[in-house]
Write a protein that holds these residues in place. Structure first.
Motif, PDB file in Angstrom:
ATOM      1  N   SER A 124       0.820  -1.219   0.000  1.00 52.68           N
ATOM      2  CA  SER A 124       0.000   0.000   0.000  1.00 52.68           C
ATOM      3  C   SER A 124       0.851   1.265   0.000  1.00 52.68           C
ATOM      4  CB  SER A 124      -0.935   0.007   1.211  1.00 52.68           C
ATOM      5  OG  SER A 124      -0.200  -0.057   2.426  1.00 52.68           O
ATOM      6  N   TYR A 127       1.002   4.178  -2.938  1.00 53.50           N
ATOM      7  CA  TYR A 127       0.075   5.281  -3.166  1.00 53.50           C
ATOM      8  C   TYR A 127       0.625   6.601  -2.636  1.00 53.50           C
ATOM      9  CZ  TYR A 127      -3.248   1.624  -4.373  1.00 53.50           C
ATOM     10  OH  TYR A 127      -3.876   0.558  -4.979  1.00 53.50           O
ATOM     11  N   GLU A 137      -7.570   2.158  -6.115  1.00 49.01           N
ATOM     12  CA  GLU A 137      -6.479   1.755  -6.989  1.00 49.01           C
ATOM     13  C   GLU A 137      -6.113   2.851  -7.999  1.00 49.01           C
ATOM     14  OE1 GLU A 137      -8.410  -2.113  -5.582  1.00 49.01           O
ATOM     15  OE2 GLU A 137      -9.103  -0.120  -6.213  1.00 49.01           O
ATOM     16  N   MET A 178      -2.221  -5.423  -3.849  1.00 48.84           N
ATOM     17  CA  MET A 178      -1.563  -4.456  -2.979  1.00 48.84           C
ATOM     18  C   MET A 178      -2.051  -4.617  -1.540  1.00 48.84           C
ATOM     19  SD  MET A 178       0.425  -2.956  -5.066  1.00 48.84           S
ATOM     20  CE  MET A 178       0.439  -4.379  -6.194  1.00 48.84           C
ATOM     21  N   THR A 180      -2.346  -4.099   2.502  1.00 47.61           N
ATOM     22  CA  THR A 180      -2.127  -3.062   3.494  1.00 47.61           C
ATOM     23  C   THR A 180      -1.067  -3.534   4.484  1.00 47.61           C
ATOM     24  OG1 THR A 180      -3.291  -1.549   4.983  1.00 47.61           O
ATOM     25  CG2 THR A 180      -3.947  -3.871   5.076  1.00 47.61           C
ATOM     26  N   ASN A 251      -6.499  -3.883  -4.266  1.00 47.96           N
ATOM     27  CA  ASN A 251      -6.191  -3.635  -2.859  1.00 47.96           C
ATOM     28  C   ASN A 251      -6.653  -4.793  -1.982  1.00 47.96           C
ATOM     29  OD1 ASN A 251      -5.128  -1.090  -3.412  1.00 47.96           O
ATOM     30  ND2 ASN A 251      -7.053  -0.027  -2.968  1.00 47.96           N
ATOM     31  N   LEU A 292      -7.116   1.544   2.803  1.00 48.24           N
ATOM     32  CA  LEU A 292      -7.407   1.114   1.444  1.00 48.24           C
ATOM     33  C   LEU A 292      -8.899   0.932   1.206  1.00 48.24           C
ATOM     34  CD1 LEU A 292      -4.614  -1.553   0.783  1.00 48.24           C
ATOM     35  CD2 LEU A 292      -4.619   0.897   0.254  1.00 48.24           C
ATOM     36  N   ILE A 294     -11.299  -1.397  -0.414  1.00 51.03           N
ATOM     37  CA  ILE A 294     -11.215  -2.804  -0.820  1.00 51.03           C
ATOM     38  C   ILE A 294     -12.482  -3.257  -1.549  1.00 51.03           C
ATOM     39  CG2 ILE A 294      -9.591  -3.393   1.013  1.00 51.03           C
ATOM     40  CD1 ILE A 294     -11.981  -4.666   2.528  1.00 51.03           C
TER      41      ILE A 294
END
Length: 330
Positions: A124, A127, A137, A178, A180, A251, A292, A294
């Motif tokens: 994560s 970002y 995303e 990705m 977390t 994510n 995130l 999700i």
């Protein structure tokens, strides 16, 4: 503008053949070992994953030779050089160089052998530091990165774009996920190089066992973080390999966050520490918030199953057991 556009989720894949040879790159690490355990429980019978002593993924010729000799049919790339804020800030050149070489070597070897099922695991931290929360995303490459881990983030961004480039140029069904902030059995509890949650577990356990009156934590305690148990990530990895075939990274998280100060209080409660807690604002906080979105993953039918308090309790029990046995990374 983001390089990721809104696209419908693709659900056309057939599940991965449980008799296929699956290469878990990084199988001895926290993530790779969790993925391995989950695949074994789900009926996979041909898992391969040499240790870093057996195969240095930074050695291109060795990686290509290993692929030629072992002929994997599915690849899960979880191998990486990782660390917390202090390690990332102290060794940015190594984090960038090692991770780029690992990724390029494995991805190029997989392409050379025409492997169609490959999952690349990022982070994560790819970002922007000031991305809108929760982070979708589409936020990728839309702003500046967090300076304390920008070298690691750039390496992971390169991996995402590598996967997307192979999809476009060669038509292989490679995907990226990705995660977390992760924690769980097999984590690194080193006092200088660990991530925040294992660092807190070690610090409060040490204070509790020694009877220390005060624990001093880094930063202000105000940043918010999302924590995902590594066993939940392992479930997500297979879920995506079975169901997802799209260019966008996906994510993987819980959709909930908590402040570092609240996390510290929860760890102290689980450990049984009853002394005072202080904070050192001269130490870096990192990104103010990192939660995130999700929704893409939950639309595919996956949800996390391990609540944070339960997950920390299980991780602390693992730490105590393995510390006593001398097998915890401390």
């Amino acid at each position: 503008m983001s390089l990721i556009t809104e696209q419908p989720l693709q659900l056309e894949r057939t599940p991965v053949d449980r008799t296929a040879r699956v290469y878990v790159a990084g199988a001895r690490g926290m993530v790779g070992s969790a993925v391995w355990r989950h695949l074994a429980r789900q009926g996979f019978i041909d898992l391969v994953g040499p240790s870093s002593m057996e195969l240095d993924l930074r050695d291109r010729s060795a990686v290509f030779a290993w692929f030629a000799a072992n002929k994997p049919q599915v690849v899960i790339l979880s191998a990486a050089r990782v660390g917390g804020i202090r390690a990332n800030a102290a060794y940015p050149a190594q984090f960038l160089s090692d991770n780029v070489r690992i990724q390029v070597n494995v991805l190029d070897a997989a392409l050379h052998h025409g492997i169609d099922r490959l999952l690349f695991l990022g982070s994560s931290c790819i970002y922007p530091r000031d991305a809108a929360q929760p982070i979708r995303e589409e936020a990728l490459l839309t702003g500046a990165l967090e300076p304390t881990n920008d070298a690691y983030a750039i390496a992971k961004i390169a991996g995402i774009l590598h996967v997307q480039a192979v999809r476009r140029q060669h038509g292989l069904g490679w995907i990226s996920a990705m995660p977390t902030n992760l924690y769980g059995p097999g984590d690194n509890f080193h006092p200088e190089h660990s991530h925040v949650l294992p660092s807190l577990i070690r610090r409060f356990d040490t204070a509790h066992q020694s009877g220390a009156a005060t624990v001093l934590n880094w930063g202000t305690g105000t940043p918010r973080r999302e924590f995902l148990h590594v066993d939940d990530l392992a479930r997500a990895c297979l879920h995506l390999l079975d169901r997802y075939d799209g260019q966008s990274p996906i994510n993987v998280g819980t959709g909930e966050d908590i402040s570092i100060r609240e996390t510290a209080a929860l760890v102290a409660e689980i450990v049984g520490y009853r002394g005072s807690v202080e904070w050192d604002p001269d130490q870096p906080d990192g990104t103010p918030r990192k939660l995130l979105d999700i929704s893409r993953l939950t639309a595919l039918g996956w949800t996390p199953q391990i609540p944070l308090k339960e997950g920390i309790s299980r991780t602390y029990a693992w730490y105590r057991e393995h510390k006593a046995a001398g097998t915890a990374r401390t």
